[in-house]
Design a protein around this motif. Structure first.
Motif, PDB file in Angstrom:
ATOM      1  N   ASP A 129      -7.073   9.600   6.425  1.00 55.42           N
ATOM      2  CA  ASP A 129      -7.102   8.579   7.473  1.00 55.42           C
ATOM      3  C   ASP A 129      -5.723   8.412   8.135  1.00 55.42           C
ATOM      4  OD1 ASP A 129      -5.616   7.172   5.670  1.00 55.42           O
ATOM      5  OD2 ASP A 129      -7.222   5.813   5.084  1.00 55.42           O
ATOM      6  N   LYS A 130      -5.648   7.408   9.028  1.00 54.30           N
ATOM      7  CA  LYS A 130      -4.425   7.227   9.828  1.00 54.30           C
ATOM      8  C   LYS A 130      -3.181   7.048   8.970  1.00 54.30           C
ATOM      9  CE  LYS A 130      -5.979   5.480  14.292  1.00 54.30           C
ATOM     10  NZ  LYS A 130      -7.249   4.710  14.169  1.00 54.30           N
ATOM     11  N   SER A 131      -3.312   6.265   7.890  1.00 50.59           N
ATOM     12  CA  SER A 131      -2.121   5.985   7.079  1.00 50.59           C
ATOM     13  C   SER A 131      -1.640   7.264   6.391  1.00 50.59           C
ATOM     14  CB  SER A 131      -2.415   4.880   6.049  1.00 50.59           C
ATOM     15  OG  SER A 131      -3.336   5.324   5.092  1.00 50.59           O
ATOM     16  N   VAL A 132      -2.590   8.106   5.973  1.00 52.62           N
ATOM     17  CA  VAL A 132      -2.212   9.388   5.367  1.00 52.62           C
ATOM     18  C   VAL A 132      -1.490  10.247   6.390  1.00 52.62           C
ATOM     19  CG1 VAL A 132      -3.104  11.559   4.425  1.00 52.62           C
ATOM     20  CG2 VAL A 132      -4.087   9.398   3.676  1.00 52.62           C
ATOM     21  N   GLN A 133      -2.075  10.311   7.593  1.00 50.05           N
ATOM     22  CA  GLN A 133      -1.475  11.152   8.624  1.00 50.05           C
ATOM     23  C   GLN A 133      -0.080  10.661   9.018  1.00 50.05           C
ATOM     24  OE1 GLN A 133      -4.510  11.637  11.658  1.00 50.05           O
ATOM     25  NE2 GLN A 133      -5.894  12.450  10.101  1.00 50.05           N
ATOM     26  N   GLU A 134       0.070   9.336   9.045  1.00 53.23           N
ATOM     27  CA  GLU A 134       1.396   8.793   9.383  1.00 53.23           C
ATOM     28  C   GLU A 134       2.422   9.178   8.309  1.00 53.23           C
ATOM     29  OE1 GLU A 134       1.464   4.635  10.409  1.00 53.23           O
ATOM     30  OE2 GLU A 134       3.663   4.623  10.460  1.00 53.23           O
TER      31      GLU A 134
ATOM     32  N   ASN B  11       0.834  -1.208   0.000  1.00 52.43           N
ATOM     33  CA  ASN B  11       0.000   0.000   0.000  1.00 52.43           C
ATOM     34  C   ASN B  11       0.869   1.258   0.000  1.00 52.43           C
ATOM     35  OD1 ASN B  11       0.763   0.718   2.685  1.00 52.43           O
ATOM     36  ND2 ASN B  11      -0.802  -0.651   3.514  1.00 52.43           N
ATOM     37  N   GLY B  12       0.205   2.404  -0.039  1.00 54.16           N
ATOM     38  CA  GLY B  12       0.917   3.666  -0.167  1.00 54.16           C
ATOM     39  C   GLY B  12       1.865   3.937   0.988  1.00 54.16           C
ATOM     40  N   LEU B  13       1.386   3.676   2.213  1.00 59.24           N
ATOM     41  CA  LEU B  13       2.226   3.966   3.377  1.00 59.24           C
ATOM     42  C   LEU B  13       3.495   3.112   3.366  1.00 59.24           C
ATOM     43  CD1 LEU B  13       2.587   5.452   6.065  1.00 59.24           C
ATOM     44  CD2 LEU B  13       1.308   3.605   7.177  1.00 59.24           C
ATOM     45  N   ASP B  14       3.328   1.829   3.089  1.00 58.71           N
ATOM     46  CA  ASP B  14       4.498   0.941   3.059  1.00 58.71           C
ATOM     47  C   ASP B  14       5.439   1.296   1.903  1.00 58.71           C
ATOM     48  OD1 ASP B  14       3.644  -0.348   5.299  1.00 58.71           O
ATOM     49  OD2 ASP B  14       2.604  -1.952   4.216  1.00 58.71           O
TER      50      ASP B  14
END
Lengths: 127, 215
Positions: A88-93, A62-65
């Protein structure tokens, strides 16, 4: 063309990929588009990009990884996130780890072009 | 409440069956009767009962056999067992194997009434819970679908905006009007999906994801 600036587009949706491709081209830069995080990592290892436009929701990697993996070997390439799922959380991270901003789908094309141009000019001015 | 509207009374003493049926019918319950475990199970096979009141000691198939059938085949049906004072242990055994309540014979009708009402309340509560669970599932699915819709929406809207840019001053007015309409329609679709999104999240008591609102 020494001053060609490359923008990498990463999105699993072919049409969204094509849309960003056209937007980047119209913005005056050279687009490369891939459909997965893994393909993006391969591209980044061989080509010096001036900007990465990265979709957050993708199957497999995914994008975050993908973002974390990019940062492991490339600490400087500017990354702009895209999402249809809100901040969402992954965007914020990813933002907290240095991604520049997030474009929420659907989006205003003119504003997005301006954003892309500003980032590329500022982060990697013509040599 | 169609699913829980009926009670089945199983007892080999016909008088007992009939009196329970009359008493419960009088206070508004719909009651069927069966004279032994075998016919009781036959009835359970053809109809749904919210509650089964069964005697434990019966010839042919006893109350435990009925309970076993219900546990295996009608997971939402509650069971009240009836047994004589002489066999309290069997009542305990029935509760252990999943009966909701037991009534000792001879009994006062008030006791049956209270037990049935308690069971009915529990059934109602479980139905409400089930409804709420289903509603939450629908809302969650709707949120996901709405989010997924944002990709194709960005495609129609995005390409239409690109076309708008490419159509210069001298372009065909009709084409311009058509492209403008696509852009406008995409915007209102996005507004609608966002509205629905807020509604579904509200339903689930979830706060909305913060949004930059590019449109």
């Amino acid at each position: 063309m020494a001053d060609k600036r490359y923008v990498l587009i990463v999105d699993d949706n072919e049409d969204v990929r094509q849309l960003f491709y056209d937007i980047v081209e119209l913005s005056g830069f050279t687009p490369r588009a891939v459909g997965s995080g893994v393909a993006a990592l391969q591209q980044l290892k061989t080509t010096p990009f001036d900007l990465v436009i990265l979709d957050m929701r993708m199957p497999d990697l995914n994008g975050l990884d993908t973002f974390k993996a990019i940062r492991q070997f490339n600490s400087s390439v500017p990354v702009v996130l895209t999402t249809g799922f809100g901040m969402d959380k992954s965007v914020q991270e990813a933002l907290s780890m240095g991604a520049l901003l997030c474009i929420e789908k659907p989006f205003n094309v003119a504003r997005t072009m301006k954003t892309i141009q500003d980032i590329v000019e500022k982060e990697s001015p013509k040599k | 409440m169609a699913e829980m509207s009926k009670i089945l009374v199983i007892d080999d003493e016909k008088r007992m069956c009939d009196s329970i049926k009359v008493l419960l019918s009088n206070i508004g319950y719909e009651v069927d009767t069966a004279e032994n475990g075998r016919t009781g199970i036959e009835r359970l096979k053809s109809e749904h009962y919210g509650l089964v009141i069964t005697d434990l000691m019966m010839p042919e198939l006893d109350g435990f056999a009925v309970m076993k059938y219900i546990k295996e085949n009608c997971s939402n049906t509650l069971i009240i067992v009836i047994t004589g004072y002489a066999s309290v242990e069997s009542a305990v055994r029935a509760i252990r194997s999943g009966a909701y309540d037991y009534i000792l014979k001879p009994f006062d009708f008030e006791i049956i009434k209270i037990s049935v009402e308690r069971a009915w309340d529990k059934l109602k509560l479980e139905q409400e819970l089930e409804k709420t669970r289903k509603l939450a599932q629908v809302a969650e699915r709707a949120i996901t679908l709405n989010n997924e819709l944002n990709s194709p929406l960005s495609v129609t809207s995005g390409f239409a905006q690109l076309l708008q840019m490419r159509l210069g001053e001298n372009s065909d007015e009709t084409v311009k009007r058509q492209v403008n309409a696509i852009v406008k329609a995409s915007e209102s679709m996005h507004q609608m999906t966002s509205q629905f999104q807020r509604f579904a999240r509200n339903l689930l008591n979830e706060s909305p994801e913060p949004s930059l609102g590019m449109f």
